[in-house]
Scaffold this motif. Structure first.
Motif, PDB file in Angstrom:
ATOM      1  N   PRO A 111       2.686   3.317   3.269  1.00 42.50           N
ATOM      2  CA  PRO A 111       3.063   2.090   4.078  1.00 42.50           C
ATOM      3  C   PRO A 111       4.360   1.238   3.658  1.00 42.50           C
ATOM      4  N   PRO A 112       4.878   1.034   4.938  1.00 42.41           N
ATOM      5  CA  PRO A 112       6.485   0.650   4.610  1.00 42.41           C
ATOM      6  C   PRO A 112       6.727  -0.398   3.611  1.00 42.41           C
ATOM      7  N   PHE A 113       5.756  -1.543   3.356  1.00 46.48           N
ATOM      8  CA  PHE A 113       5.947  -2.510   2.520  1.00 46.48           C
ATOM      9  C   PHE A 113       5.843  -1.994   1.038  1.00 46.48           C
ATOM     10  N   LEU A 114       4.888  -1.158   0.923  1.00 51.36           N
ATOM     11  CA  LEU A 114       4.582  -0.315  -0.404  1.00 51.36           C
ATOM     12  C   LEU A 114       6.066   0.347  -0.897  1.00 51.36           C
ATOM     13  N   LEU A 115       6.359   1.188   0.350  1.00 52.06           N
ATOM     14  CA  LEU A 115       7.432   1.978   0.092  1.00 52.06           C
ATOM     15  C   LEU A 115       8.750   1.113  -0.195  1.00 52.06           C
ATOM     16  N   THR A 116       9.016   0.108   0.492  1.00 47.04           N
ATOM     17  CA  THR A 116      10.056  -0.657   0.020  1.00 47.04           C
ATOM     18  C   THR A 116      10.060  -1.357  -1.338  1.00 47.04           C
ATOM     19  N   GLY A 117       8.907  -1.939  -1.506  1.00 48.93           N
ATOM     20  CA  GLY A 117       8.380  -2.696  -2.728  1.00 48.93           C
ATOM     21  C   GLY A 117       8.768  -1.623  -3.857  1.00 48.93           C
ATOM     22  N   CYS A 118       8.258  -0.407  -4.056  1.00 54.29           N
ATOM     23  CA  CYS A 118       8.580   0.478  -5.012  1.00 54.29           C
ATOM     24  C   CYS A 118       9.813   0.933  -5.225  1.00 54.29           C
ATOM     25  N   SER A 119      10.502   1.337  -4.076  1.00 52.77           N
ATOM     26  CA  SER A 119      11.880   1.699  -3.910  1.00 52.77           C
ATOM     27  C   SER A 119      12.844   0.841  -4.764  1.00 52.77           C
ATOM     28  N   LEU A 120      12.599  -0.548  -4.206  1.00 50.78           N
ATOM     29  CA  LEU A 120      13.513  -1.800  -4.684  1.00 50.78           C
ATOM     30  C   LEU A 120      13.271  -1.753  -6.185  1.00 50.78           C
ATOM     31  N   LEU A 121      12.065  -1.925  -6.561  1.00 51.13           N
ATOM     32  CA  LEU A 121      11.958  -2.138  -7.854  1.00 51.13           C
ATOM     33  C   LEU A 121      12.600  -0.654  -8.868  1.00 51.13           C
ATOM     34  N   SER A 160      12.926  -9.345  -4.506  1.00 53.00           N
ATOM     35  CA  SER A 160      12.585  -8.727  -3.179  1.00 53.00           C
ATOM     36  C   SER A 160      11.559  -7.506  -3.214  1.00 53.00           C
ATOM     37  N   GLY A 161      11.510  -6.650  -4.467  1.00 57.47           N
ATOM     38  CA  GLY A 161      10.606  -5.511  -4.316  1.00 57.47           C
ATOM     39  C   GLY A 161       9.098  -6.248  -4.598  1.00 57.47           C
ATOM     40  N   LEU A 162       9.145  -7.154  -5.571  1.00 52.61           N
ATOM     41  CA  LEU A 162       7.959  -7.880  -5.946  1.00 52.61           C
ATOM     42  C   LEU A 162       7.336  -8.606  -4.615  1.00 52.61           C
ATOM     43  N   LEU A 163       8.204  -9.439  -3.896  1.00 52.42           N
ATOM     44  CA  LEU A 163       7.896  -9.897  -2.659  1.00 52.42           C
ATOM     45  C   LEU A 163       7.192  -8.919  -1.592  1.00 52.42           C
ATOM     46  N   SER A 164       7.822  -7.705  -1.578  1.00 54.53           N
ATOM     47  CA  SER A 164       7.466  -6.687  -0.333  1.00 54.53           C
ATOM     48  C   SER A 164       5.856  -6.014  -0.995  1.00 54.53           C
ATOM     49  N   LEU A 165       5.821  -6.045  -2.330  1.00 53.33           N
ATOM     50  CA  LEU A 165       4.389  -5.635  -2.752  1.00 53.33           C
ATOM     51  C   LEU A 165       3.513  -6.431  -2.337  1.00 53.33           C
ATOM     52  N   LEU A 166       3.986  -7.762  -2.570  1.00 53.78           N
ATOM     53  CA  LEU A 166       2.811  -9.016  -2.191  1.00 53.78           C
ATOM     54  C   LEU A 166       2.470  -8.765  -0.542  1.00 53.78           C
ATOM     55  N   CYS A 167       3.462  -8.588   0.176  1.00 52.68           N
ATOM     56  CA  CYS A 167       3.330  -8.070   1.523  1.00 52.68           C
ATOM     57  C   CYS A 167       2.330  -7.092   1.921  1.00 52.68           C
ATOM     58  N   HIS A 168       2.626  -5.869   0.951  1.00 50.75           N
ATOM     59  CA  HIS A 168       1.576  -4.881   1.225  1.00 50.75           C
ATOM     60  C   HIS A 168       0.389  -5.144   0.898  1.00 50.75           C
ATOM     61  N   ALA A 169       0.038  -5.938  -0.300  1.00 50.57           N
ATOM     62  CA  ALA A 169      -1.161  -6.266  -0.546  1.00 50.57           C
ATOM     63  C   ALA A 169      -1.931  -7.210   0.381  1.00 50.57           C
ATOM     64  N   LEU A 170      -1.066  -7.879   1.204  1.00 48.35           N
ATOM     65  CA  LEU A 170      -1.861  -8.796   2.360  1.00 48.35           C
ATOM     66  C   LEU A 170      -1.623  -8.131   3.642  1.00 48.35           C
ATOM     67  N   LEU A 171      -0.940  -7.167   3.923  1.00 53.23           N
ATOM     68  CA  LEU A 171      -0.726  -6.639   5.182  1.00 53.23           C
ATOM     69  C   LEU A 171      -1.230  -5.305   5.203  1.00 53.23           C
ATOM     70  N   GLU A 172      -1.255  -4.669   4.385  1.00 53.59           N
ATOM     71  CA  GLU A 172      -1.373  -3.283   4.551  1.00 53.59           C
ATOM     72  C   GLU A 172      -2.633  -2.614   3.805  1.00 53.59           C
ATOM     73  N   ASN A 173      -2.915  -1.394   4.081  1.00 50.81           N
ATOM     74  CA  ASN A 173      -3.935  -0.790   3.216  1.00 50.81           C
ATOM     75  C   ASN A 173      -3.602  -0.099   1.953  1.00 50.81           C
ATOM     76  N   ALA A 174      -4.284  -0.088   1.105  1.00 51.43           N
ATOM     77  CA  ALA A 174      -4.004   0.470  -0.107  1.00 51.43           C
ATOM     78  C   ALA A 174      -4.092   2.289   0.177  1.00 51.43           C
ATOM     79  N   VAL A 175      -3.106   2.774  -0.485  1.00 53.77           N
ATOM     80  CA  VAL A 175      -3.181   4.377  -0.603  1.00 53.77           C
ATOM     81  C   VAL A 175      -2.878   4.890  -2.121  1.00 53.77           C
ATOM     82  N   ASP A 176      -3.262   6.072  -2.239  1.00 54.21           N
ATOM     83  CA  ASP A 176      -2.895   6.601  -3.537  1.00 54.21           C
ATOM     84  C   ASP A 176      -1.650   7.389  -3.420  1.00 54.21           C
ATOM     85  N   LEU A 177      -1.058   7.495  -4.456  1.00 52.86           N
ATOM     86  CA  LEU A 177       0.321   7.959  -4.415  1.00 52.86           C
ATOM     87  C   LEU A 177       0.292   9.394  -5.449  1.00 52.86           C
TER      88      LEU A 177
END
Length: 278
Positions: free
Chosen positions: A28-38, A180-197
């Motif tokens: 998911p885009p916000f998960l990708l962005t959050g992890c990458s920014l961190l 920004s990474g932490l905010l992106s992960l918050l968006c992931h939790a609110l807007l996207e489905n969880a996935v296993d990496l």
């Protein structure tokens, strides 16, 4: 190091975003962005040798960093949800044009000459050709074009406004990326489905964080602090061209005539931009 080389290094890293994004399309885009920014924020600690003192910036400067790194990605991902991706990407790549045309509005003592405007328009024509190629565009209006346009404005204005706030070290980009990474992960939790990496996903995310969603931001900031924003803006039209070439390489395909023409237009724009600087 010369500002143009720093800018080209950042642009080269952004050129790798497309193939990395394709390989991580299931994330998911916000998960990708959050992890990458961190992950990218760790570069700031390396630059300061583990010291956080250089990260201490005034709140308005931190707000500007969040406006740029988080605001840009948030709106761009919203645009991709509600507009055809090719057109949304094309609208988003108005940001180099925005840097060139808005430079006199944001930076005192800077003027636009005819060659600057010609170079920017020529560069955008090349970028549009690189993005669209021979594909048919979907007709009609999609409201997702509005956040795409807003994301373009945010990145161009952020790039210029970093020269208007009190000077801060490029290492402080790490703080911008962390929050920004932490905010992106918050968006992931609110807007996207969880996935296993898996381990391979984490390797690609590390490459994303060290490259287009991390290292590039430090290089970009250093370039803007040292160089002419108008010339750097024109050079930025290379980004979609490099992304297209990287995707073709990933697929084992040769550049089409439209990609070759796009390269010629963008290189011509860069030459015009350098002459305008003189």
């Amino acid at each position: 190091m010369h500002a143009s080389f720093l800018a080209l290094a950042a642009i080269a890293l952004w050129g790798s975003l497309a193939p990395l994004g394709v390989s991580l399309a299931h994330v998911p885009p916000f998960l990708l962005t959050g992890c990458s920014l961190l992950i990218g924020s760790l570069i700031g600690l390396v630059l300061t040798r583990g010291r956080v003192q250089p990260w201490k910036v005034p709140l308005p400067t931190l707000a500007l960093g969040l406006y740029g790194l988080f605001g840009y990605h948030f709106l761009f991902f919203i645009a991709l949800r509600y507009a055809p991706p090719v057109q949304a990407n094309l609208v988003n790549y108005l940001w180099p044009l925005g840097i060139v045309l808005m430079a006199p509005l944001f930076l005192p003592g800077m003027r636009l000459h005819g060659l600057h405007i010609a170079a920017a328009l020529l560069g955008f024509a090349g970028a549009a050709l690189a993005i669209v190629g021979g594909r048919d565009l979907q007709g009609g209006f999609a409201w997702g074009y509005l956040p795409a346009l807003a994301s373009a404005f945010i990145w161009s204005s952020y790039s210029l406004l970093t020269r208007r706030v009190p000077p801060f070290p490029s290492a402080a980009i790490g703080l911008f990326g962390l929050v920004s990474g932490l905010l992106s992960l918050l968006c992931h939790a609110l807007l996207e489905n969880a996935v296993d990496l898996n381990a391979h996903d984490w390797m690609l995310l590390a490459a994303m964080g060290l490259g287009p969603l991390g290292g590039a931001f430090y290089l970009w900031d250093a370039a803007l602090k040292r160089g002419d924003a108008r010339q750097i803006g024109v050079l930025s039209f290379l980004t979609p061209l490099l992304s297209t070439l990287a995707l073709l390489w990933l697929r084992g395909e040769w550049p089409s005539a439209s990609v070759v023409l796009a390269a010629a237009l963008i290189i011509g724009a860069a030459v015009l931009g350098s002459r305008a600087g003189k």
